[in-house]
Write a protein that holds these residues in place. Structure first.
Motif, PDB file in Angstrom:
ATOM      1  N   HIS A 181     -67.417 -23.746  -8.163  1.00  0.00           N
ATOM      2  CA  HIS A 181     -68.534 -24.287  -7.389  1.00  0.00           C
ATOM      3  C   HIS A 181     -69.861 -24.097  -8.101  1.00  0.00           C
ATOM      4  CE1 HIS A 181     -65.731 -24.622  -4.091  1.00  0.00           C
ATOM      5  NE2 HIS A 181     -66.661 -24.989  -3.241  1.00  0.00           N
TER       6      HIS A 181
ATOM      7  N   HIS B 112     -58.803 -26.581  -5.339  1.00  0.00           N
ATOM      8  CA  HIS B 112     -57.718 -27.251  -4.610  1.00  0.00           C
ATOM      9  C   HIS B 112     -56.848 -28.104  -5.535  1.00  0.00           C
ATOM     10  CE1 HIS B 112     -59.873 -25.614  -1.337  1.00  0.00           C
ATOM     11  NE2 HIS B 112     -60.926 -26.397  -1.532  1.00  0.00           N
TER      12      HIS B 112
ATOM     13  N   ASP C 184     -62.109 -21.531   1.644  1.00  0.00           N
ATOM     14  CA  ASP C 184     -62.750 -22.827   1.471  1.00  0.00           C
ATOM     15  C   ASP C 184     -62.125 -23.765   2.479  1.00  0.00           C
ATOM     16  OD1 ASP C 184     -64.503 -24.400  -0.787  1.00  0.00           O
ATOM     17  OD2 ASP C 184     -63.038 -25.672   0.239  1.00  0.00           O
TER      18      ASP C 184
ATOM     19  N   HIS D  18     -61.472 -26.790   2.504  1.00  0.00           N
ATOM     20  CA  HIS D  18     -60.541 -27.836   2.052  1.00  0.00           C
ATOM     21  C   HIS D  18     -59.221 -27.285   1.522  1.00  0.00           C
ATOM     22  CE1 HIS D  18     -64.255 -30.234   2.394  1.00  0.00           C
ATOM     23  NE2 HIS D  18     -63.375 -31.029   2.964  1.00  0.00           N
TER      24      HIS D  18
ATOM     25  N   CYS E 266     -62.743 -32.458  -4.708  1.00  0.00           N
ATOM     26  CA  CYS E 266     -61.361 -32.088  -4.442  1.00  0.00           C
ATOM     27  C   CYS E 266     -60.615 -33.170  -3.681  1.00  0.00           C
ATOM     28  CB  CYS E 266     -61.316 -30.761  -3.683  1.00  0.00           C
ATOM     29  SG  CYS E 266     -62.276 -30.753  -2.170  1.00  0.00           S
TER      30      CYS E 266
ATOM     31  N   ILE F  97     -71.452 -30.428  -3.888  1.00  0.00           N
ATOM     32  CA  ILE F  97     -72.124 -29.334  -3.184  1.00  0.00           C
ATOM     33  C   ILE F  97     -73.585 -29.241  -3.644  1.00  0.00           C
ATOM     34  CG2 ILE F  97     -71.086 -27.587  -4.744  1.00  0.00           C
ATOM     35  CD1 ILE F  97     -71.982 -27.223  -1.007  1.00  0.00           C
TER      36      ILE F  97
ATOM     37  N   ASN G 225     -65.912 -35.865   0.325  1.00  0.00           N
ATOM     38  CA  ASN G 225     -65.417 -35.773   1.710  1.00  0.00           C
ATOM     39  C   ASN G 225     -66.513 -35.519   2.744  1.00  0.00           C
ATOM     40  OD1 ASN G 225     -65.968 -33.042   1.157  1.00  0.00           O
ATOM     41  ND2 ASN G 225     -63.873 -32.718   0.415  1.00  0.00           N
TER      42      ASN G 225
ATOM     43  N   ARG H 231     -77.023 -32.744   2.361  1.00  0.00           N
ATOM     44  CA  ARG H 231     -76.061 -32.003   1.524  1.00  0.00           C
ATOM     45  C   ARG H 231     -76.236 -32.301   0.032  1.00  0.00           C
ATOM     46  NH1 ARG H 231     -70.620 -29.473   1.807  1.00  0.00           N
ATOM     47  NH2 ARG H 231     -69.342 -30.328   0.155  1.00  0.00           N
TER      48      ARG H 231
HETATM   49 FE1  SF4 Z   1     -65.898 -28.335  -3.989  1.00  0.00          FE
HETATM   50 FE2  SF4 Z   1     -66.806 -30.414  -2.672  1.00  0.00          FE
HETATM   51 FE3  SF4 Z   1     -64.289 -29.755  -2.509  1.00  0.00          FE
HETATM   52 FE4  SF4 Z   1     -66.124 -28.208  -1.340  1.00  0.00          FE
HETATM   53  S1  SF4 Z   1     -65.618 -30.309  -0.813  1.00  0.00           S
HETATM   54  S2  SF4 Z   1     -64.356 -27.543  -2.588  1.00  0.00           S
HETATM   55  S3  SF4 Z   1     -67.806 -28.426  -2.797  1.00  0.00           S
HETATM   56  S4  SF4 Z   1     -65.359 -30.440  -4.347  1.00  0.00           S
END
Ligand code: SF4
Ligand code: MIC
Length: 639
Positions: A63, A99, A117, A119, A295, A359, A376, A382
């Motif tokens: 991240h 992920h 996390d 996800h 991800c 992020i 996502n 954001r």
């Molecule tokens: Fe990384 Fe974005 Fe997936 Fe969160 S949503 S784990 S910030 S790629």
């Protein structure tokens, strides 16, 4: 039995599998990433456990990869050393997004995975029961404790037919979001089945389970079948394969059917992943930026589709295109196949294999920009640019949009065709550090690693003013924003405390500090989104005593309880309208009220009225809340 219940049954350590009842399950694997990992490991260290008790635990660094000062580098050094010295694998920066890499290298059908996390449910694509949680719950799992959760309802999503006309796995989950909304999955597991499942590869399934997090679901899961075997075999891990499926005629709590052959390319419009419309209906709006990756959509096949679209074409001169492959494996394969050259020739900017713009770590768009992303989340602010409008789409939609410079419906463009599953992926694990290869590792703690706050036991009388009144669907990105400026301070709660709820009211933090704490009042689905427990730890630091909301998102509610902050639900939603910022609230006999039942009477001194809230807690959680959180209950005290 359906598949979700089968996996739960095989891991059940406490309770009965009745929806709504508390159960506990054994956790086989854990994952952390760096932005939640430092807190998780600080908490894990406080549990005095020499070696992790799980079958496999992995610490990813993916991240926080913009090292613009010593802070991130300090965090990375801490995570690497604390992990290796406790039997935890480390995936170094550059190896990829947690992920994606976990799916490639560690995921095993039928096992449980707990990740710090939200996800983490991506692992459901390979048939794992993969759940996102706050760092403290992951720390407990690493030290051998079970995960306590409310037994979810199981929703069957039956897939029929086969995707066509450049519709993609992303459109499947966008359709589910359109049908169920961002709070439709709370307290539920989404289980996919039906003939259409066979037509989807593991990475496509993972796109769908990944974004199940946006439904608020506990997790999502696919069966493990010949597609799963093919993926694991190509990863050199066929030995991890195990077939898994629901029994014929299995029963479910709810059912939804989606015809894949009828799906149109979709987009989630600003600022919510469930504001879904057909791309065609949104129209050909001018697009300033396109970002491909995250991800959700950064697998080998996703990138190859993008490369196929870009081959021989040029990115529109007025549009910026960034591409972040999900893992070093994916990037290597793009390079070896020549597809990377097609991407570069078209004029894309290729970024590191990391979360990056998703992020807000770079690529914040310009003022009032339209940004089209394969990610996502398109929550307000954001990206780091509050005035930007973000649309969430498939890789096909994104790539054609980058070429045309306006939002493009890929079903009106040439067919991309299928990208066959490689018979072998480019496996190279030299960025994964194995703890057995290291001896006598000393834990390194730089000056950016600050102690985390621990609450004190709940007072008999809880008092405070309403510091802020928020609307529905407040995200953790509102409560504790993350971007290139703030992510380096994830191990520094005092620093972060100045930014709490900043996108809603920039004066909040200052006022909370001046008042010595108080209450937050909110609408429905408070705390949706990320698993970051900073969205609870920072309010704890600001002495927030309770959040009174119409409803809560699962992980955030757990994080509040773990921190000893009361997650109170308005018993009558009309009381939300009758409570205002500035009102002074009192909970008399708070401890006794909690011990005695679920209804908590709150006195609004300013309005000279009382109202009722619900606090549904098991006996175990009552003890946690009364003690001031999990660590306070364990006898730890803050600094
Ligand atoms: Fe990384 Fe974005 Fe997936 Fe969160 S949503 S784990 S910030 S790629
Ligand atoms: C996110 O997508 O919001 C994050 C960043 O991955 C978070 C974790 C975090 O805040 O560190 C998540 O989804 O849990």
């Amino acid at each position: 039995m359906n598949l979700a219940r089968k996996i739960i049954a095989a891991h059940l350590t406490e309770g009965e599998m009745t929806a709504g009842e508390e159960i506990a399950i054994r956790i086989d694997q854990t994952l952390t990433q760096d932005s939640t990992g430092t807190m998780a490991y600080l908490q894990f260290e406080s549990m005095n456990c020499d070696k992790v008790k799980t079958m496999r635990s992995v610490a990813y660094i993916d991240h926080n990869t913009l090292q613009s000062g010593f802070e991130n580098a300090d965090d990375h050094a801490y995570i690497q050393s604390v992990a290796l010295s406790h039997g935890i694998y480390v995936s170094k920066p550059g190896n990829g997004i947690c992920h994606q890499v976990h799916l490639e290298r560690f995921g095993v059908p039928g096992l449980t995975l707990l990740g710090s996390d939200s996800h983490t449910p991506t692992g459901g694509g390979i048939g794992m029961l993969a759940i996102g949680a706050g760092g403290l719950d992951v720390a407990v799992a690493m030290s051998g404790g079970a995960l306590h959760l409310t037994m979810p309802k199981i929703v069957k999503v039956e897939l029929k037919g086969k995707l066509k006309n450049n519709a993609s796995a992303k459109d499947v989950i966008l359709e589910v979001l359109r049908l169920l909304t961002v709070k439709g999955g709370v307290g539920k597991i989404i289980e996919y089945c039906g003939e259409g499942v066979k037509t989807l590869t593991v990475p496509e399934r993972a796109t769908i389970t990944n974004m199940g997090a946006e439904l608020g679901a506990t997790t999502s899961v696919f069966p493990s079948d010949e597609q799963t075997r093919a993926f694991l075999k190509a990863q050199g891990r066929e030995c991890d394969f195990k077939p898994l499926a629901a029994d014929d005629g299995a029963s479910y709590d709810e059912e939804v059917t989606i015809d894949l052959s009828a799906l149109k390319p979709l987009a989630a419009c600003p600022h919510s992943p469930d504001a879904v419309k057909p791309v065609k209906d949104i129209g050909k709006i001018k697009v300033d930026q396109v970002c491909i990756g995250s991800c959700t959509n950064s697998s080998y096949a996703d990138m190859m589709k993008v490369a196929a679209i870009l081959k021989g074409r040029k990115v529109c001169p007025e549009t910026s295109l960034t591409i972040s492959p999900g893992s070093r494996q994916v990037l290597t394969m793009l390079a070896k196949s020549g597809a990377l050259a097609d991407i570069l020739d078209a004029g894309a900017r290729v970024l590191e294999c990391a979360c990056g713009p998703c992020i807000g770590m770079g690529q914040s768009p310009k003022t009032d920009a339209v940004s089209v992303r394969t990610f996502n989340r398109n929550f307000y602010a954001r990206t780091g640019t509050a005035s930007a409008s973000v649309y969430l789409v498939s890789p096909e939609t994104a790539a054609f949009t980058a070429v045309n410079g306006y939002l493009t419906d890929p079903s009106e463009m040439p067919q991309v065709g299928e990208i066959p599953m490689p018979t072998s992926f480019a496996v190279n694990d030299n960025l994964i550090l194995k703890p057995d290869d290291f001896e006598d590792v000393k834990v390194v703690r730089g000056p950016n690693i600050k102690p985390f706050p621990i609450n004190t036991e709940l007072k008999a009388k809880v008092t405070g003013g309403v510091l802020i009144k928020c609307e529905d669907n407040i995200t953790t990105d509102h409560i504790m924003p993350s971007n290139a400026k703030l992510l380096p301070y994830r191990s520094n709660i005092p620093y972060l405390s100045d930014y709490c709820l900043n996108p809603v009211d920039p004066t909040f933090s200052e006022r909370a500090k001046a008042a010595g704490g108080g209450f937050i009042v909110a609408g429905a689905n408070y705390g949706q989104g990320s698993s970051r427990e900073h969205a609870a730890l920072v309010p704890l630091y600001l002495k927030i005593k309770g959040v009174i909301a119409k409803s809560f998102a699962r992980i955030h509610r757990d994080n509040l309880i773990n921190s000893g902050i009361l997650p109170l639900v308005f018993e009558d939603a009309k009381d939300y309208d009758k409570t205002d910022a500035g009102d002074e609230l009192v909970i008399d006999d708070a401890r006794k009220q909690i011990e005695d039942g679920e209804i908590i009477t709150v006195r609004n001194v300013t309005k000279n009225r009382t109202f009722e809230c619900r606090l549904s807690l098991t006996e175990r959680l009552k003890k946690v809340v009364l003690a001031g959180g999990v660590l306070a209950l364990a006898g730890k005290s803050g600094k």
